[in-house]
Enzyme design. Structure first.
Site, PDB file in Angstrom:
ATOM      1  CG  ASP A 102      20.347  53.642 -25.852  1.00 45.27           C
ATOM      2  OD1 ASP A 102      20.902  53.960 -26.917  1.00 45.27           O
ATOM      3  OD2 ASP A 102      19.296  52.987 -25.802  1.00 45.27           O
TER       4      ASP A 102
ATOM      5  N   GLY B 257      28.333  48.531 -31.364  1.00 43.04           N
ATOM      6  CA  GLY B 257      27.506  49.645 -30.930  1.00 43.04           C
ATOM      7  C   GLY B 257      28.149  51.000 -31.141  1.00 43.04           C
ATOM      8  CD  GLU B 258      25.755  56.702 -31.187  1.00 42.13           C
ATOM      9  OE1 GLU B 258      25.861  57.865 -30.752  1.00 42.13           O
ATOM     10  OE2 GLU B 258      24.680  56.252 -31.655  1.00 42.13           O
ATOM     11  CG  ASP B 259      30.279  54.624 -25.454  1.00 35.41           C
ATOM     12  OD1 ASP B 259      30.577  55.833 -25.508  1.00 35.41           O
ATOM     13  OD2 ASP B 259      30.764  53.851 -24.620  1.00 35.41           O
ATOM     14  CB  SER B 260      32.358  50.209 -28.168  1.00 34.67           C
ATOM     15  OG  SER B 260      31.891  49.942 -26.868  1.00 34.67           O
TER      16      SER B 260
ATOM     17  CD  GLN C 212      31.327  55.536 -20.222  1.00 33.40           C
ATOM     18  OE1 GLN C 212      31.537  56.667 -19.796  1.00 33.40           O
ATOM     19  NE2 GLN C 212      30.365  55.297 -21.096  1.00 33.40           N
TER      20      GLN C 212
END
Length: 394
Positions: free
Chosen positions: A15, A289-292, A272
């Protein structure tokens, strides 16, 4: 425009990872962003250049600055009534990330703005999905019928993989920066050394070292099964372990296999930008997860995604939809092989005996990953679409 982005950290870093990338991308494009976050602790390593101050910020609140255009503020300060912080007004755009409702006191500020004839654009930035409903739901308006927000309305913004969705987060210079910073073996080695990876024992023949794998996973990942197979097929592979579950599970395996020649390297928490470079420098990326997952797509390297497991099992359908989008035009044999690994890594199928070839630059997996990335890069990025989205009345 002034943006208020609200982020609640649930139980992992996805998130805050997405919200921080969005805030930075908006700031780089000349926008002003206030990122309201309930637990900013992950930013201590995700964005270590931020400086927190308890003295008054520009809005009369303590916060963190250091990223152009972005100020990080504590969620609890958005809960204060207007009488306590009269200088705090709602911005031009209010983004609630992943359905987290802004505090009532802040919604009251949004009501005050609307009463003056200048309502804020209220956007619910949803989770990423490749499922068909995203195209039907993207851009829909949802009036608020009750509570402190009654009379206001929000619109749903869905990231996605098709032109009928909001696209994926991608900075304008990302692909070019990847090539400039890690386009040669020398530049990749220099980066790995900088983050502490020992390259002193590398064999003279680069093809003999077994390749580099990044491992970032949840605690349910079958890490021991993966390392068993690597120990046979690529015994000199270098496995880079992110902090947390990947390091713990791999360390357990190493203690049970003291004679194994796999080179396991524990990584520190990385900002990041350095995590992105790590994806660019690895031959195979196992991410979670989403970001990675999105950053692994832009890396264009073979990768395996560990989706967040949900109790009702709906993650299986989400995984299938994601694979269908990403691997849609791949050769049947490659698609079947990679599909089997993605399913096994998520404990939705048996683990194959070996991985598809991933170590060389001319492998089918690498070529098709690069082609799939380039196809996605032709779609307009999420931030550009979001800027257009909020500039219209909807």
């Amino acid at each position: 425009m002034l943006w208020d982005v609200f982020c609640r950290v649930i139980d992992n870093f996805g998130d805050v990872g997405v919200c921080w990338r969005l805030a930075c991308d908006l700031g780089q494009r000349g926008q002003q962003v206030r990122l309201w976050i309930d637990d900013p602790s992950a930013l201590s390593w995700m964005a270590p250049h931020l400086q927190w101050t308890e003295s008054d910020s520009i809005w009369g609140l303590p916060g963190a600055q250091g990223q152009p255009g972005v100020t990080v503020l504590r969620w609890r300060d958005a809960e204060t009534p207007a009488s306590t912080t009269p200088g705090l007004k709602a911005g031009d755009v209010v983004v609630e990330a992943f359905g987290c409702d802004p505090p009532d006191a802040f919604i009251e500020r949004m009501q005050a703005r609307a009463a003056q004839g200048q309502p804020a654009q209220w956007v619910n930035l949803e989770y990423l999905s490749a499922e068909d409903y995203v195209e039907r739901s993207h851009g829909l308006r949802s009036p608020v019928w009750s509570g402190v927000g009654a009379g206001l309305s929000k619109r749903f913004f869905y990231p996605g993989f098709t032109p009928a969705t909001g696209g994926l987060l991608r900075e304008p210079d990302l692909i070019q920066r990847r090539q400039a910073e890690t386009g040669t073996q020398a530049s990749r080695d220099a980066f790995l050394r900088r983050i502490g990876v020992d390259l002193a024992c590398e064999p003279a023949d680069r093809q003999a070292h077994g390749g580099t794998i990044l491992l970032f996973c949840y605690d349910s990942a079958p890490v021991a099964d993966l390392l068993d197979r690597l120990a046979t097929a690529a015994p000199r592979a270098r496995v880079l372990l992110t902090p947390g579950h990947a390091t713990g599970l791999a360390s357990d395996w190493a203690r049970a296999h003291p004679d194994a020649t796999l080179r396991l390297h524990k990584l520190p928490p990385l900002p990041q930008e350095d995590f992105d470079r790590l994806l660019w420098c690895s031959d195979l990326n196992l991410v979670r997860g989403e970001d990675s997952a999105v950053r692994a797509l832009w890396a264009g390297r073979p990768h395996i995604w560990h989706i967040y497991e949900q109790d009702d099992g709906v993650h299986a359908g989400k995984l299938e939809a994601f694979m269908a989008r990403w691997m849609g035009d791949w050769p049947d044999e490659l698609k079947a092989s990679v599909h089997a690994w993605w399913m096994a890594w998520n404990r939705l199928g048996p683990m194959p005996d070996k991985l598809p070839d991933w170590r060389q630059a001319d492998t089918s997996w690498r070529r098709n990953s690069e082609n799939a990335r380039d196809r996605l890069a032709r779609q307009q990025d999420l931030t550009s679409q979001l800027l257009t989205f909020v500039s219209s009345s909807g």
